[in-house]
Design a protein around this motif. Structure first.
Motif, PDB file in Angstrom:
ATOM      1  N   TRP A 423      23.532   0.058  -2.335  1.00 43.12           N
ATOM      2  CA  TRP A 423      22.508  -0.330  -3.082  1.00 43.12           C
ATOM      3  C   TRP A 423      22.021  -1.899  -2.717  1.00 43.12           C
ATOM      4  N   TRP A 424      23.281  -2.656  -2.939  1.00 43.80           N
ATOM      5  CA  TRP A 424      23.085  -4.240  -2.872  1.00 43.80           C
ATOM      6  C   TRP A 424      23.026  -4.414  -1.308  1.00 43.80           C
ATOM      7  N   LYS A 425      23.427  -3.721  -0.375  1.00 42.78           N
ATOM      8  CA  LYS A 425      23.341  -4.028   0.901  1.00 42.78           C
ATOM      9  C   LYS A 425      21.991  -3.835   1.374  1.00 42.78           C
ATOM     10  N   ILE A 426      21.407  -2.660   1.021  1.00 35.98           N
ATOM     11  CA  ILE A 426      20.063  -2.366   1.186  1.00 35.98           C
ATOM     12  C   ILE A 426      18.989  -3.365   0.809  1.00 35.98           C
ATOM     13  N   LEU A 427      19.246  -3.816  -0.624  1.00 36.61           N
ATOM     14  CA  LEU A 427      18.136  -4.641  -1.045  1.00 36.61           C
ATOM     15  C   LEU A 427      18.133  -6.079  -0.477  1.00 36.61           C
ATOM     16  N   LEU A 428      19.355  -6.545   0.060  1.00 30.50           N
ATOM     17  CA  LEU A 428      19.375  -7.628   0.819  1.00 30.50           C
ATOM     18  C   LEU A 428      19.000  -7.710   1.911  1.00 30.50           C
ATOM     19  N   LYS A 429      19.210  -6.339   2.835  1.00 35.62           N
ATOM     20  CA  LYS A 429      18.483  -6.179   4.102  1.00 35.62           C
ATOM     21  C   LYS A 429      16.995  -6.223   3.965  1.00 35.62           C
ATOM     22  N   TYR A 430      16.579  -5.577   2.707  1.00 37.33           N
ATOM     23  CA  TYR A 430      15.047  -5.475   2.758  1.00 37.33           C
ATOM     24  C   TYR A 430      14.469  -6.982   2.518  1.00 37.33           C
ATOM     25  N   SER A 431      15.468  -7.586   1.838  1.00 36.49           N
ATOM     26  CA  SER A 431      14.775  -9.230   1.472  1.00 36.49           C
ATOM     27  C   SER A 431      14.690 -10.089   2.888  1.00 36.49           C
ATOM     28  N   GLU A 432      15.824  -9.606   3.780  1.00 33.34           N
ATOM     29  CA  GLU A 432      15.779 -10.528   4.918  1.00 33.34           C
ATOM     30  C   GLU A 432      15.105  -9.937   5.954  1.00 33.34           C
ATOM     31  N   THR A 433      14.925  -8.447   5.911  1.00 35.01           N
ATOM     32  CA  THR A 433      14.065  -7.940   7.131  1.00 35.01           C
ATOM     33  C   THR A 433      12.486  -8.479   6.906  1.00 35.01           C
ATOM     34  N   TYR A 434      12.007  -8.529   5.680  1.00 33.38           N
ATOM     35  CA  TYR A 434      10.611  -8.787   5.370  1.00 33.38           C
ATOM     36  C   TYR A 434      10.406 -10.385   4.990  1.00 33.38           C
ATOM     37  N   ARG A 435      11.508 -11.158   5.239  1.00 31.49           N
ATOM     38  CA  ARG A 435      11.284 -12.518   5.012  1.00 31.49           C
ATOM     39  C   ARG A 435      10.067 -13.037   5.583  1.00 31.49           C
ATOM     40  N   HIS A 436       9.261 -14.016   4.928  1.00 31.06           N
ATOM     41  CA  HIS A 436       7.985 -14.533   5.414  1.00 31.06           C
ATOM     42  C   HIS A 436       7.001 -13.638   6.090  1.00 31.06           C
ATOM     43  N   LYS A 437       6.980 -12.268   5.662  1.00 28.22           N
ATOM     44  CA  LYS A 437       6.249 -11.256   6.029  1.00 28.22           C
ATOM     45  C   LYS A 437       5.128 -10.595   5.085  1.00 28.22           C
ATOM     46  N   ILE A 438       4.233 -10.221   5.513  1.00 27.96           N
ATOM     47  CA  ILE A 438       3.135  -9.300   4.899  1.00 27.96           C
ATOM     48  C   ILE A 438       3.177  -7.926   4.887  1.00 27.96           C
ATOM     49  N   ILE A 439       3.239  -7.082   3.852  1.00 29.13           N
ATOM     50  CA  ILE A 439       3.669  -5.999   3.928  1.00 29.13           C
ATOM     51  C   ILE A 439       2.769  -4.958   3.017  1.00 29.13           C
ATOM     52  N   ASP A 440       3.029  -3.664   3.008  1.00 30.76           N
ATOM     53  CA  ASP A 440       2.302  -2.817   2.288  1.00 30.76           C
ATOM     54  C   ASP A 440       3.333  -1.789   1.673  1.00 30.76           C
ATOM     55  N   THR A 441       2.795  -0.978   0.649  1.00 31.32           N
ATOM     56  CA  THR A 441       3.791   0.188   0.135  1.00 31.32           C
ATOM     57  C   THR A 441       4.343   0.976   1.089  1.00 31.32           C
ATOM     58  N   GLU A 442       3.485   1.702   2.310  1.00 35.76           N
ATOM     59  CA  GLU A 442       4.191   2.399   3.123  1.00 35.76           C
ATOM     60  C   GLU A 442       5.261   1.856   3.883  1.00 35.76           C
ATOM     61  N   THR A 443       5.253   0.528   4.170  1.00 36.10           N
ATOM     62  CA  THR A 443       6.204  -0.156   4.741  1.00 36.10           C
ATOM     63  C   THR A 443       7.567  -0.144   3.947  1.00 36.10           C
ATOM     64  N   VAL A 444       7.332  -0.365   2.584  1.00 37.41           N
ATOM     65  CA  VAL A 444       8.420  -0.409   1.588  1.00 37.41           C
ATOM     66  C   VAL A 444       9.171   1.057   1.789  1.00 37.41           C
ATOM     67  N   ILE A 445       8.330   1.837   1.608  1.00 34.99           N
ATOM     68  CA  ILE A 445       8.951   3.639   1.463  1.00 34.99           C
ATOM     69  C   ILE A 445       9.604   3.674   2.846  1.00 34.99           C
ATOM     70  N   THR A 446       8.988   3.508   3.832  1.00 31.17           N
ATOM     71  CA  THR A 446       9.670   3.957   5.226  1.00 31.17           C
ATOM     72  C   THR A 446      10.841   3.174   5.085  1.00 31.17           C
ATOM     73  N   PHE A 447      11.330   2.001   4.954  1.00 29.51           N
ATOM     74  CA  PHE A 447      12.284   1.165   4.913  1.00 29.51           C
ATOM     75  C   PHE A 447      13.404   1.524   4.030  1.00 29.51           C
ATOM     76  N   PHE A 448      13.224   2.282   2.614  1.00 30.12           N
ATOM     77  CA  PHE A 448      14.000   2.636   1.934  1.00 30.12           C
ATOM     78  C   PHE A 448      14.489   3.989   2.198  1.00 30.12           C
ATOM     79  N   ASN A 449      13.683   4.921   2.824  1.00 30.12           N
ATOM     80  CA  ASN A 449      13.819   6.217   3.502  1.00 30.12           C
ATOM     81  C   ASN A 449      14.770   5.944   4.617  1.00 30.12           C
ATOM     82  N   THR A 450      14.473   5.087   5.447  1.00 33.66           N
ATOM     83  CA  THR A 450      15.472   4.807   6.806  1.00 33.66           C
ATOM     84  C   THR A 450      16.880   4.087   6.298  1.00 33.66           C
TER      85      THR A 450
END
Length: 538
Positions: A423-450
């Protein structure tokens, strides 16, 4: 952003239920017209004078942009009560037409896609709207301190940055290379804005200009001014500059109170990655209103108290162990300021993750059990009256459940995954992957699914797109129990945890009935502590 008071929750709930029609003005403000998508903002350079007595602004904004598709017209936004004085391009005035809060600017000939930066200078003036209940409604705040000196701020999330300066007022486009904010104020006062202080200049007319520069991309609503007779406190932590601007009578109190920033930064950097705006520094700026996540210049107005205005939002007492405004608004540096939703309909990406960061801080400092007690206490704040996600393209936020329900969704996901290291690895990767980026809900869902290797889409959709949370229907019989999920989405799967005789059984529940048998008739309970669910016993 800080949470709405109960009055505003009720008021907004009434408005959502009784005024759900959208207008041309809404589409201009929240939509993605060709006049907006044809250009990409590179930077803003504001140079303005603020007159506290007149409550007025006068100056200009240099808007530098690249053309993404050939166009002769672009849309820039400025509230219609503010005056357009002149708009220049290459030293010559441009024609423009106003429609509500949109300014459609026409160039003498089409702008081509040539990769070359272009700059318009937009002169404007006027008296910006004044907030009645900042920060819950947008506008300028003209107050005085205990010595009677001006104390001025601004908070415009949701209402729009175009309330006080000309801007492409959409979260979909941040200035790629930051901004400069130059603000002239009466001599004896200071202005504090985002980023680094670049110096001041006495203009010899009773005003001194204070210059600030942001080098990172920045949300339009994050750009801010804070005008007062400030005292400045400087500190550092692990190489990061920490600057606090407070009223002089609070200087010693602030030095002690803001020590909480250091363990917070240690926690958030461990869980979410390095502070996203190190080159711009970290600041807390004392304001007369409660607070706002202004990037690298966080507005602080909690009066050096623990909790949220001296109370605990969780009702558990744990919220009194920390200053809510310091922790929550700083959490937005990662979620909202660094990771930004394209449309405010997806503001749960800001508020859900940031509200969750409160319990993350508690876990870092006080442990898992305290964090779980705190976040479970927040369940009483979930209304389930309407969906978290709003309507796209019309400047419409969804339910205020984006805060607590959004956080509890993340806590639920953590326990669905059932592997804290992962869990903490995923949350860290999420924060670093989309650092300074503009995203939407579908991007979040796809990331957590992957990252989980699971199809979490139905779970996200149930919590975000419908007002109801999953309801577990349970039927007990002798030595067995039947159970299924009642949901708005189909093909819903989520684990349940059964407890009997101090033992836990983890099972996958679906929309179809399932049966679990037991060796005895001892009491069986279902866990609703690690998940945000309802349980319906038949």
């Amino acid at each position: 952003m800080v949470r709405y008071l109960l009055f505003f929750i009720c008021l907004l709930g009434f408005q959502k239920n009784h005024a759900q029609q959208f207008t041309r003005k809404d589409s201009l403000r929240g939509g993605f017209s060709s006049e907006r998508t044809c250009y990409d903002v590179q930077r803003y350079d504001l140079n303005i004078t603020i007159n506290p007595e007149e409550k007025s602004i006068k100056g200009y904004n240099d808007i530098t942009f690249k053309t993404l598709k050939s166009t002769q017209k672009i849309q820039v936004d400025l509230f219609e009560n503010m005056k357009v004085d002149n708009i220049l391009f290459e030293g010559k005035p441009l024609e423009y037409k106003r429609e509500f809060d949109a300014v459609f600017i026409t160039f003498p000939k089409p702008l081509t896609v040539d990769g070359i930066d272009k700059t318009i200078r937009f002169y404007y003036s006027g008296n910006p709207e004044i907030a009645k209940y900042p920060p819950w409604d947008g506008g300028f705040v003209f107050k005085t301190d205990s010595q009677g000196k001006p104390w001025i701020g601004v908070a415009v999330q949701g209402t729009g940055a175009s309330l006080w300066y000309p801007v492409k007022d959409s979260q979909s486009d941040e200035p790629d290379f930051g901004a400069t904010i130059k603000v002239a104020v009466p001599d004896g006062l200071m202005n504090v804005s985002n980023g680094r202080f670049k110096g001041s200049e006495n203009l010899k007319n009773g005003y001194t200009r204070w210059d600030w520069e942001v080098k990172s991309p920045i949300n339009n609503y994050d750009i801010t001014v804070n005008i007062a007779n400030y005292a400045h406190i400087h500190d550092t932590h692990n190489g990061l500059d920490l600057d606090y601007y407070v009223l002089p009578e609070n200087e010693e109190r602030a030095k002690k109170h803001f020590e909480e920033v250091k363990p917070m930064l240690d926690c958030f950097e461990a869980k979410f990655g390095k502070y996203p705006f190190a080159e711009d520094g970290y600041k807390l700026v004392e304001t007369s209103y409660l607070g706002m996540e202004h990037q690298s210049a966080v507005a602080y107005g909690n009066k050096y108290r623990k909790g949220y205005m001296g109370t605990d939002t969780s009702g558990t007492g744990i919220g009194m162990l920390f200053d809510y405004i310091t922790i929550h608004e700083s959490g937005h540096e990662w979620f909202g300021n660094s990771i930004t939703s394209k449309d405010i309909a997806d503001m749960w990406i800001h508020e859900g993750f940031t509200t969750y960061s409160e319990s993350v801080f508690i876990e870092c400092v006080y442990g898992y059990e305290k964090a779980m007690e705190y976040i479970n206490g927040q369940k009483n704040r979930v209304s389930n009256r309407s969906a978290i996600i709003g309507k796209y393209g019309v400047n419409h936020k969804g339910s205020n459940d984006m805060y607590y329900k959004g956080a509890l969704l993340l806590n639920t996901l953590r326990h669905i995954i059932n592997d804290d290291q992962k869990w903490w690895k995923i949350l860290l990767k999420y924060s670093e992957t989309y650092r300074h980026k503009i995203i939407d809900t579908e991007t979040v869902i796809t990331f957590f699914n992957t990252e989980t290797g699971q199809n979490l889409t139905p779970i996200f959709e149930q919590y975000l797109k419908y007002k109801n949370i999953p309801e577990l229907e349970v039927v007990f019989k002798k030595k067995e129990v039947k159970f299924r999920w009642l949901t708005d989405v189909s093909d819903f799967k989520m684990p349940v945890i059964l407890k009997q005789d101090n033992k836990e059984i983890r099972l996958e529940a679906t929309n179809e009935w399932k049966t679990q048998s037991f060796k005895n008739d001892n009491a069986v309970t279902f866990d609703d502590y690690r998940f945000l669910i309802k349980i319906k016993y038949d």
